[in-house]
Design an enzyme around this catalytic site. Structure first.
Site, short mmCIF file in Angstrom:
data_model
loop_
_atom_site.label_atom_id
_atom_site.label_comp_id
_atom_site.label_asym_id
_atom_site.label_seq_id
_atom_site.Cartn_x
_atom_site.Cartn_y
_atom_site.Cartn_z
N HIS A 140 1.14 4.85 1.17
CA HIS A 140 0.59 5.88 2.06
C HIS A 140 0.67 7.22 1.33
O HIS A 140 1.71 7.54 0.73
CB HIS A 140 1.43 6.02 3.33
CG HIS A 140 1.38 4.87 4.26
ND1 HIS A 140 0.57 4.82 5.38
CD2 HIS A 140 2.07 3.70 4.28
CE1 HIS A 140 0.76 3.70 6.03
NE2 HIS A 140 1.67 2.99 5.39
N HIS B 202 0.85 -1.19 0.00
CA HIS B 202 0.00 0.00 0.00
C HIS B 202 0.88 1.23 0.00
O HIS B 202 1.91 1.29 0.68
CB HIS B 202 -0.93 0.01 1.22
CG HIS B 202 -0.25 -0.33 2.51
ND1 HIS B 202 0.05 -1.63 2.87
CD2 HIS B 202 0.20 0.46 3.50
CE1 HIS B 202 0.65 -1.61 4.04
NE2 HIS B 202 0.77 -0.36 4.45
#
Ligand code: 5GP
Length: 122
Positions: A102, A100
């Site tokens: 950020h 992922h």
């Protein structure tokens, strides 16, 4: 690969504040924001860590940065700037094993990013 909280967000088994979706990626607000704007851009394909990115994944992983910049423009903070981070494994501070990106914004970021505790371990 085993299920993570993020595969459950993709399948809508658990709720999230989703701000963007396309065929390759999903973006949603971080549950524990570290800046006034903090969201995560994830691939729909579950890839555990940066180390697990294959040649075939290069398009989808590049797409995460494209989506981050697109949302930054649409949300109005592209020009003032923002931070993107992808943590890898224990020393990188990764806690969810589905990669992922950020995206942190609306806060002046510092550098370097490590804590004093990490510095003390050197
Ligand atoms: P990491 O430490 O792996 O780089 O980041 C994982 C991030 O996922 C953390 O910032 C954490 O707050 C966020 N997170 C963990 N569980 C959930 C959840 O159930 N929903 C949302 N929206 N974010 C989560």
């Amino acid at each position: 690969m085993s299920e993570t909280i993020f595969t459950k967000i993709i399948s809508r088994e658990i709720p999230a504040d989703i701000i963007y979706e396309d065929d390759m990626a999903l973006a949603f607000k971080d549950i524990n924001p570290q800046a006034p704007v903090h969201f995560l851009v994830i691939p729909k394909k579950p890839i555990a860590t940066i180390n697990d990115i294959s040649e075939d994944d290069r398009l989808v992983v590049g797409h995460l940065s494209f989506v981050a910049a697109k949302l930054a423009t649409e949300m109005g903070f592209a020009e003032e700037g923002y931070r993107t981070v992808m943590n890898c494994n224990e020393f990188g501070g990764q806690t969810v094993y589905h990669i992922h990106l950020h995206v942190l914004a609306k806060k002046l970021m510092g550098w370097p990013p490590y804590t004093n505790k990490a510095k003390a371990l050197e």
